[in-house]
Design an enzyme around this catalytic site. Sequence first.
Site, PDB file in Angstrom:
ATOM      1  N   GLY A   1       0.689  -1.147  -0.069  1.00 36.65           N
ATOM      2  CA  GLY A   1      -0.006   0.000   0.025  1.00 36.65           C
ATOM      3  C   GLY A   1       0.989   1.477   0.169  1.00 36.65           C
ATOM      4  O   GLY A   1       1.976   1.368  -0.390  1.00 36.65           O
ATOM      5  N   LEU A   2       0.488   2.300   0.432  1.00 31.88           N
ATOM      6  CA  LEU A   2       1.188   3.692   0.170  1.00 31.88           C
ATOM      7  C   LEU A   2       2.493   3.544   1.132  1.00 31.88           C
ATOM      8  O   LEU A   2       3.337   3.957   0.785  1.00 31.88           O
ATOM      9  CB  LEU A   2       0.198   4.831   0.734  1.00 31.88           C
ATOM     10  CG  LEU A   2      -0.798   5.220   0.023  1.00 31.88           C
ATOM     11  CD1 LEU A   2      -1.599   6.510   0.659  1.00 31.88           C
ATOM     12  CD2 LEU A   2      -0.252   5.549  -1.212  1.00 31.88           C
TER      13      LEU A   2
ATOM     14  N   GLY B   1       3.963   0.608   2.223  1.00 32.17           N
ATOM     15  CA  GLY B   1       4.930  -0.462   1.693  1.00 32.17           C
ATOM     16  C   GLY B   1       5.746   0.104   0.458  1.00 32.17           C
ATOM     17  O   GLY B   1       6.657  -0.369   0.473  1.00 32.17           O
TER      18      GLY B   1
ATOM     19  N   SER C   1     -17.031   9.590   0.900  1.00 32.80           N
ATOM     20  CA  SER C   1     -15.874  10.033   1.402  1.00 32.80           C
ATOM     21  C   SER C   1     -16.184  11.396   2.422  1.00 32.80           C
ATOM     22  O   SER C   1     -17.309  11.943   2.256  1.00 32.80           O
ATOM     23  CB  SER C   1     -15.110  10.781   0.263  1.00 32.80           C
ATOM     24  OG  SER C   1     -14.331  12.002   0.729  1.00 32.80           O
TER      25      SER C   1
ATOM     26  N   ARG D   1     -14.409  12.693  13.087  1.00 35.35           N
ATOM     27  CA  ARG D   1     -15.338  11.391  12.592  1.00 35.35           C
ATOM     28  C   ARG D   1     -15.879  10.667  13.896  1.00 35.35           C
ATOM     29  O   ARG D   1     -16.889  10.310  13.976  1.00 35.35           O
ATOM     30  CB  ARG D   1     -14.420  10.400  12.168  1.00 35.35           C
ATOM     31  CG  ARG D   1     -13.879  10.659  10.515  1.00 35.35           C
ATOM     32  CD  ARG D   1     -12.888   9.872  10.025  1.00 35.35           C
ATOM     33  NE  ARG D   1     -12.754  10.419   8.747  1.00 35.35           N
ATOM     34  CZ  ARG D   1     -11.783   9.928   7.885  1.00 35.35           C
ATOM     35  NH1 ARG D   1     -10.939   8.866   8.211  1.00 35.35           N
ATOM     36  NH2 ARG D   1     -11.759  10.219   6.466  1.00 35.35           N
TER      37      ARG D   1
ATOM     38  N   GLU E   1      -0.877   2.129   8.646  1.00 35.35           N
ATOM     39  CA  GLU E   1      -1.653   1.840   9.402  1.00 35.35           C
ATOM     40  C   GLU E   1      -1.374   0.601  10.268  1.00 35.35           C
ATOM     41  O   GLU E   1      -1.971   0.447  11.532  1.00 35.35           O
ATOM     42  CB  GLU E   1      -3.154   1.616   8.741  1.00 35.35           C
ATOM     43  CG  GLU E   1      -4.277   1.382   9.446  1.00 35.35           C
ATOM     44  CD  GLU E   1      -5.783   0.840   8.793  1.00 35.35           C
ATOM     45  OE1 GLU E   1      -5.602   0.787   7.277  1.00 35.35           O
ATOM     46  OE2 GLU E   1      -6.497   0.628   9.330  1.00 35.35           O
TER      47      GLU E   1
ATOM     48  N   ARG F   1      -8.538   9.123  14.202  1.00 35.40           N
ATOM     49  CA  ARG F   1      -7.538   9.732  13.260  1.00 35.40           C
ATOM     50  C   ARG F   1      -8.249  10.700  12.193  1.00 35.40           C
ATOM     51  O   ARG F   1      -9.713  10.484  12.033  1.00 35.40           O
ATOM     52  CB  ARG F   1      -7.180   8.700  11.902  1.00 35.40           C
ATOM     53  CG  ARG F   1      -6.460   9.075  10.886  1.00 35.40           C
ATOM     54  CD  ARG F   1      -6.108   8.011   9.952  1.00 35.40           C
ATOM     55  NE  ARG F   1      -7.116   7.537   9.313  1.00 35.40           N
ATOM     56  CZ  ARG F   1      -7.654   7.894   8.007  1.00 35.40           C
ATOM     57  NH1 ARG F   1      -7.551   9.083   7.922  1.00 35.40           N
ATOM     58  NH2 ARG F   1      -8.705   7.056   7.649  1.00 35.40           N
TER      59      ARG F   1
END
Lengths: 232, 247, 648
Positions: free
Chosen positions: C44-45, C47, C286, C339, C434, C444
């Site tokens: 992912g971002l 890795g 989103s 959130r 993450e 987050r």
Amino acid sequence: MTNVFTSSIGKKLIMSITGTCLVLFLLFHMSMNIVAIIKPEWYDSICAFLGVNWYAIIGTLVLAGGFGLHILFALILTLYNRKARGSSSYLATVIPKQVSWASQNMFVIGIIVALGLLLHFSQFWYKMQFAELLGNHEVQLGEATVSPTSGSAFIAYYFSNILFVVAYLIWLAALWLHISHGFWSALQTIGWNNEIWLPRLKFAAKIFATLICLGFAAVVIAFYVKSLLDCC
Amino acid sequence: MKFKIKIWRQKNAKDKGKFVTYDIDNISADTSFLEMLDILNDKLISEGKDPVAFDHDCREGICGMCSLYINGEAHGPDTLVTTCQLHMRKFKDGQTITVEPWRSAGFPLVKDLIVNRNAFDKILQAGGFISVNTGGAQDANTIPIPKKDADESMDAAACVGCGACVATCKNGSAMLFVAARVSSLAKLPQGKAEAATRAKAMLAKMDELGFGACTNTGACQVECPKGISISHIARLNREFLSAKIKD
Amino acid sequence: MSEKLISKTPEGPLAEKWTRHKAAIKVVSPANKRKLEIIVVGTGLGGASAAATLGELGYNVKIFCISDSPRRAHSIAAQGGINAAKNYQNDNDSIWRLFYDTIKGGDYRSREANVYRLAEVSNKIIDQCVAQGVPFARDYGGQLDNRSFGGAQVSRTFYARGQTGQQLLLGAYASLNRQIAKGSVKSFTRHEMLDLVLVNGKARGIIARNLVTGEIERHGAHAVVLATGGYGNVYFLSTNAMNSNCSAAIQCYRKGAFFGNPCFAQIHPTCIPKHGDQQSKLTLMSESLRNDGRIWVPKKLEDVKRLREGKLKASHIPESERDYYLERRYPAFGNLVPRDVASRAAKERCDAGYGVNNTGLAVFLDFSSAIQRLGKKVIEQRYGNLFQMYEKITDVNPYEEPMMIYPAIHYTMGGIWVDYNLMTTIPGLYAIGEANFSDHGGNRLGASALMQGLADGYFILPYTIGDYLSADIQTPKIDTNLPEFAETEKAVKDKINRLMNIKGKRTVDSLHKALGNIMWEYAGMARNANGLKIALEEIEKLKTEFWSNVYVPGTTDELNQELEKALRLADNFEIARLIVLDAQNRFESCGGHLREEMQTEDGEAKRDDEKFMYVSAWEYKDENTLPELHKEPLKYEFVKVATRNYKD
């Protein structure tokens, strides 16, 4: 320019360039034919002009070369693409309505066009430019004997036969399909296209194909009608 | 709703494979196509049979993992969606649904409905990048990029790499995929430096890996879940040919 | 503080810590980098950016991903954007403000130094991504555009339509591809890590399964980087991808890596509500929608009743009869509260009986006033793809009727405990993105996950890993014939065989759904002592059921998706237990963790800084022994800890 023509785009480029040449020739040929409707004598003089002259022969050779390449690469590409499609085929396939039938069947349509061309060559070119090349100044046209340069006589002779008229109209329909895709596809392959011009060029292709094929068909029909009027 | 699902089953790359038809019942119209396959698999497993192997992951239309040819169309009858966003309400009750894997020489079959799309990675490895190392970049706003260019780049960059274009193309060509990347980078000033080598390298790799040539049928853009236009193929052609002329 | 938890946070003023630390840590020379191997698990971002950067530096990198391509990692699904303190909008943004918002948004449960460093490198991420060809949204002047996100009063979120995660990942993936082409990175796709190999207490390799052939492989390296994402899928229904899993992290936990703050799971307020029992996942809408969308439920219960019966359309309810509860309760932030706050408020309204769909678990997200104000075209430009996605899924046109949304599990703040260098309690094992616990505390903020993944991968790990590897330059290539590899491989094979031979009656999915139900019921949006106790028992029962009655069809030496799922589910029981234990321990309401016993009179979360201002780090003992809790106290030297206030 190394190896450009061995790449997949390069092969398409050849199709594009030769196709464009052929289509331009068709435009010229069609304009010339229209003259036959207006005044057959003028048409004959064009035929004489395009007989055995060095420029006409070079033109013919270039066209023949272009045509040969177009067919050759159509074959190469079709085989290449069949291989890429793989050995297994889909049980069900839907061709979306946005995709033109012609674009999916260019090779088959091309074969029809080529067959039509063979007929056309045997009837016209073989007895005209080619006969002249052999040094013949007279050729048999049915029961009559005419000069190879009197093109209007050829037109009048063949297009009085309804079978030939139908065959030529089918041929022209195939040609319409071929050009309606080939025209914009050639430009797309060269890279001359974008989001805005894509629909415009597709539309232009249809107009152009219609123009060419209507022009040719007009001659066929005009001479058929004339033959009907003449005999009655 | 109930359906007859006619699915391609093939144990592995060497197996011959065949279609098997399954009946499935009690499916709600709000069920997604892949959820329907989950239900089918659950049923198969309960009956002690092998479940149908299929690729899927995010199930929201962005990872590009799902890859089914449904009733003759890549990603099924809906437009601008991947299979995971297809819902059963798009089918008629009682309908027979044919499910096939992507078929193309470039995507060898792995199992059932799963194909190997490594070729896409290889094409991108050949040049689908901008050669910039981490750390040395200048401020992001130094080069203004006209909104139109950024937008067009983004249009092309929306490609999810699912392979629907190849699966749909009668020539098994990956031109839309290659074009999307080439075009996206060519529209940005950062990507211009390598534009020529990129187009050449990626195209050469595409050819080498056995994908076909584009004959501009445009079927790919219709089936592309992200609606990527073949105008990007025109740009790829332009980039490629102008690069080759300079060689 | 436990002596095993040394955060290695550098001394000095906050703004200088990272700079000083970089100067102090050791580096590895290019000639030596060539001799060192690093395994990165996950692409992912975090890795992908780490592997690409390490490859650029000259290390030999091996990457492992479970999908057919690195580009499929779930980072790709992030929609809204990525934060950075560029202050391009001139709204008085700064590194400090981004840092402060993030630490406040995290409810003061993250390390000051880590969060400050995150804010500090945020700007470089944007520069890097633009240089890679990420087509961020731009204004008509060609400058980068920004939007607002929850928990912030400035516009600092960079975005690429509704596909920011995709574009950032494609950027990192492109850099990765460049390294793969160069040969510095070797890619192992459709490979799943099944265990970590320790040699003399150090991480020295992994055991992986080739998912196509089923072959069990040994891979050695001088260091292992875990970039495998979060554990949200333990809830079965979440916004995570179907294949997202925390197996690799749990394997490392079992091998001695402490697990930090497992109870902090983020529940995202704007997801499409669940439609039925056959559902496989939830879809996120989103957070950027809250820029223009207004959240409400009817004021009158009779309207709710008529809505549910289908006798009333939401658009027909007059303005005066609508309760815009976020705007009412939190006037300063309104619909853009963080959130956790938005999710809790939605739950509060639905619990009170105001849920607007037939399950009673939905609220409205309404764009009618934005459409009136800006026109449909502008809204379409901003959110067109999200609106389309909503319509495809629900068959409702959000331009005409308000969207229905409900909170769902989205992200997990908890993760493998790491020190300032991002190293876990196992030497040589790193965790980034993450997968680690470090930067988001109890909650987050939107657009911060992408920031953290890329910060860790591009700018932090590539430096800090050198400090560890500099001591390893004499270590030859790791020999995978070492007995440690053989033992670990055997354990993996035994586990697989054990699973295959159960031949019970339950499918993996049915057990996973059951586990998800337990987790959502008792350890979901609100938790209490009694429920958590029940959860622990139920999890144990289900685990026993799994190990005695699961059925895994097929064989081990082929592509077997059921086996993959079964192996992951086996590890999910472990994380489920950890979440519940941690939630039991944390007797306070904080961030994503709401203890019902700890609420103020007006229903706001009540934190207990006296007792719980620490990171809980859990140490695995064995299958039948409860893990041991270690505490890393959190010291706030630079910010004043306060109760979060989004009201004024």
